[in-house]
Motif scaffolding. Structure first.
Motif, PDB file in Angstrom:
ATOM      1  N   LEU A  32      12.599  33.190 101.707  1.00 18.53           N
ATOM      2  CA  LEU A  32      13.008  34.019 100.744  1.00 18.53           C
ATOM      3  C   LEU A  32      14.328  33.484 100.006  1.00 18.53           C
ATOM      4  CD1 LEU A  32      12.656  37.310 102.990  1.00 18.53           C
ATOM      5  CD2 LEU A  32      11.386  36.651 101.081  1.00 18.53           C
ATOM      6  N   GLY A  33      15.208  32.850 100.419  1.00 19.05           N
ATOM      7  CA  GLY A  33      16.154  32.368  99.691  1.00 19.05           C
ATOM      8  C   GLY A  33      15.586  31.326  98.443  1.00 19.05           C
ATOM      9  N   GLY A  34      14.787  30.460  99.218  1.00 15.98           N
ATOM     10  CA  GLY A  34      14.366  29.522  98.216  1.00 15.98           C
ATOM     11  C   GLY A  34      13.388  30.146  97.194  1.00 15.98           C
ATOM     12  N   ALA A  35      12.542  31.110  97.498  1.00 11.48           N
ATOM     13  CA  ALA A  35      11.683  31.745  96.716  1.00 11.48           C
ATOM     14  C   ALA A  35      12.263  32.585  95.741  1.00 11.48           C
ATOM     15  CB  ALA A  35      10.647  32.697  97.380  1.00 11.48           C
ATOM     16  N   GLY A  36      13.432  33.110  96.061  1.00 12.36           N
ATOM     17  CA  GLY A  36      14.261  34.071  95.157  1.00 12.36           C
ATOM     18  C   GLY A  36      14.796  33.310  93.845  1.00 12.36           C
ATOM     19  N   VAL A  37      15.419  32.071  94.437  1.00  3.85           N
ATOM     20  CA  VAL A  37      16.017  31.263  93.478  1.00  3.85           C
ATOM     21  C   VAL A  37      14.940  30.548  92.737  1.00  3.85           C
ATOM     22  CG1 VAL A  37      17.606  29.104  93.401  1.00  3.85           C
ATOM     23  CG2 VAL A  37      18.192  30.430  94.862  1.00  3.85           C
ATOM     24  N   SER A  96      14.797  20.008  81.619  1.00  2.52           N
ATOM     25  CA  SER A  96      16.142  20.423  82.238  1.00  2.52           C
ATOM     26  C   SER A  96      15.945  21.617  83.161  1.00  2.52           C
ATOM     27  CB  SER A  96      17.166  20.868  81.177  1.00  2.52           C
ATOM     28  OG  SER A  96      17.454  19.714  80.409  1.00  2.52           O
ATOM     29  N   GLY A  97      15.191  22.953  82.642  1.00  6.12           N
ATOM     30  CA  GLY A  97      14.944  23.910  83.422  1.00  6.12           C
ATOM     31  C   GLY A  97      14.012  23.683  84.865  1.00  6.12           C
ATOM     32  N   VAL A  98      13.313  22.792  84.726  1.00  6.35           N
ATOM     33  CA  VAL A  98      12.439  22.389  85.989  1.00  6.35           C
ATOM     34  C   VAL A  98      13.276  21.667  87.038  1.00  6.35           C
ATOM     35  CG1 VAL A  98      10.551  20.853  86.863  1.00  6.35           C
ATOM     36  CG2 VAL A  98      10.248  22.166  85.065  1.00  6.35           C
ATOM     37  N   VAL A  99      14.196  20.656  86.668  1.00  6.42           N
ATOM     38  CA  VAL A  99      14.988  19.784  87.547  1.00  6.42           C
ATOM     39  C   VAL A  99      16.191  20.913  88.042  1.00  6.42           C
ATOM     40  CG1 VAL A  99      16.718  18.046  87.401  1.00  6.42           C
ATOM     41  CG2 VAL A  99      14.611  17.552  86.440  1.00  6.42           C
ATOM     42  N   LEU A 100      16.625  21.712  87.247  1.00  9.15           N
ATOM     43  CA  LEU A 100      17.637  22.664  87.738  1.00  9.15           C
ATOM     44  C   LEU A 100      17.125  23.687  88.889  1.00  9.15           C
ATOM     45  CD1 LEU A 100      20.477  23.647  87.413  1.00  9.15           C
ATOM     46  CD2 LEU A 100      19.470  25.390  85.737  1.00  9.15           C
ATOM     47  N   THR A 101      15.817  24.033  88.422  1.00 11.31           N
ATOM     48  CA  THR A 101      15.045  24.927  89.324  1.00 11.31           C
ATOM     49  C   THR A 101      14.884  24.354  90.754  1.00 11.31           C
ATOM     50  OG1 THR A 101      14.099  26.085  87.368  1.00 11.31           O
ATOM     51  CG2 THR A 101      12.845  26.512  89.772  1.00 11.31           C
ATOM     52  N   LEU A 102      14.388  23.242  90.568  1.00 11.60           N
ATOM     53  CA  LEU A 102      14.036  22.510  91.889  1.00 11.60           C
ATOM     54  C   LEU A 102      15.352  22.218  92.944  1.00 11.60           C
ATOM     55  CD1 LEU A 102      11.300  20.023  90.671  1.00 11.60           C
ATOM     56  CD2 LEU A 102      10.890  21.752  92.269  1.00 11.60           C
ATOM     57  N   LEU A 103      16.457  21.768  92.214  1.00  7.99           N
ATOM     58  CA  LEU A 103      17.639  21.648  92.977  1.00  7.99           C
ATOM     59  C   LEU A 103      18.088  23.122  93.332  1.00  7.99           C
ATOM     60  CD1 LEU A 103      19.581  19.272  90.598  1.00  7.99           C
ATOM     61  CD2 LEU A 103      18.655  18.644  92.706  1.00  7.99           C
ATOM     62  N   LEU A 104      18.029  24.063  92.572  1.00  6.18           N
ATOM     63  CA  LEU A 104      18.732  25.309  93.183  1.00  6.18           C
ATOM     64  C   LEU A 104      17.797  25.793  94.232  1.00  6.18           C
ATOM     65  CD1 LEU A 104      19.873  27.047  89.746  1.00  6.18           C
ATOM     66  CD2 LEU A 104      21.219  26.065  91.637  1.00  6.18           C
ATOM     67  N   SER A 105      16.546  25.545  93.930  1.00  3.44           N
ATOM     68  CA  SER A 105      15.415  26.278  95.287  1.00  3.44           C
ATOM     69  C   SER A 105      15.953  25.241  96.608  1.00  3.44           C
ATOM     70  CB  SER A 105      13.916  25.785  94.717  1.00  3.44           C
ATOM     71  OG  SER A 105      13.827  26.747  93.760  1.00  3.44           O
ATOM     72  N   LEU A 106      16.162  23.988  96.588  1.00  4.19           N
ATOM     73  CA  LEU A 106      16.578  23.335  97.698  1.00  4.19           C
ATOM     74  C   LEU A 106      17.874  23.905  98.335  1.00  4.19           C
ATOM     75  CD1 LEU A 106      15.646  19.783  96.576  1.00  4.19           C
ATOM     76  CD2 LEU A 106      14.571  21.265  98.324  1.00  4.19           C
ATOM     77  N   VAL A 107      18.648  24.098  97.359  1.00  6.80           N
ATOM     78  CA  VAL A 107      20.111  24.756  98.006  1.00  6.80           C
ATOM     79  C   VAL A 107      19.932  26.168  98.520  1.00  6.80           C
ATOM     80  CG1 VAL A 107      22.254  25.551  97.051  1.00  6.80           C
ATOM     81  CG2 VAL A 107      21.432  23.481  96.343  1.00  6.80           C
ATOM     82  N   GLY A 108      19.196  26.831  97.623  1.00  3.05           N
ATOM     83  CA  GLY A 108      18.846  28.273  98.329  1.00  3.05           C
ATOM     84  C   GLY A 108      18.120  28.392  99.665  1.00  3.05           C
ATOM     85  N   GLY A 109      17.264  27.237  99.756  1.00  2.00           N
ATOM     86  CA  GLY A 109      16.367  27.274 101.092  1.00  2.00           C
ATOM     87  C   GLY A 109      17.110  26.856 102.216  1.00  2.00           C
TER      88      GLY A 109
END
Length: 122
Positions: A89-94, A63-76
């Motif tokens: 920077l947005g993607g890396a921070g997220v 769950s954490g990995v899936v959520l991290t990948l989705l949030l990184s895409l949105v941040g990017g």
């Protein structure tokens, strides 16, 4: 340790659903989601405390990995407004925040999974 993928799947879905509802309580909602999903995974898997902890850990980690990948895409994507460096920077921070969330989900789900298997075994 035996992996019960059905139990992991149920725990994963519960973590996502309860976590989405728990967004109204930023930290407690996500910790509660990990506890509920991990407990369910451990309870459904049964077996020893180690089996319950393992299945809860898998449900929380996935769950954490899936959520991290989705949030990184949105941040990017949102960071694209700042150009290529802003997107990075947005993607890396997220992504870094997401790694912390993954760790929290994994640890509390593993503990709850052990409790769930213990409750089922009683």
């Amino acid at each position: 340790m035996n992996t019960d993928w059905r139990a992991v799947g149920v725990g994963f879905i519960l973590i996502l659903v309860v976590g989405a509802v728990g967004l109204t309580l930023p930290v407690l909602g996500q910790i509660g989601a990990g506890l509920i999903g991990g407990f369910a995974a451990g309870y459904l898997a049964g077996g020893s405390l180690g089996d319950g902890a393992w299945n809860g850990l898998l449900a929380g980690s996935i769950s954490g990995v899936v959520l991290t990948l989705l949030l990184s895409l949105v941040g990017g994507v949102l960071g694209l407004a700042g150009g290529p460096l802003g997107a990075f920077l947005g993607g890396a921070g997220v992504f870094l925040v997401g790694l912390f969330v993954t760790l929290v989900f994994a640890v509390d789900s593993a503990i709850a999974g052990a409790v769930g298997s213990w409750v089922k075994g009683r």
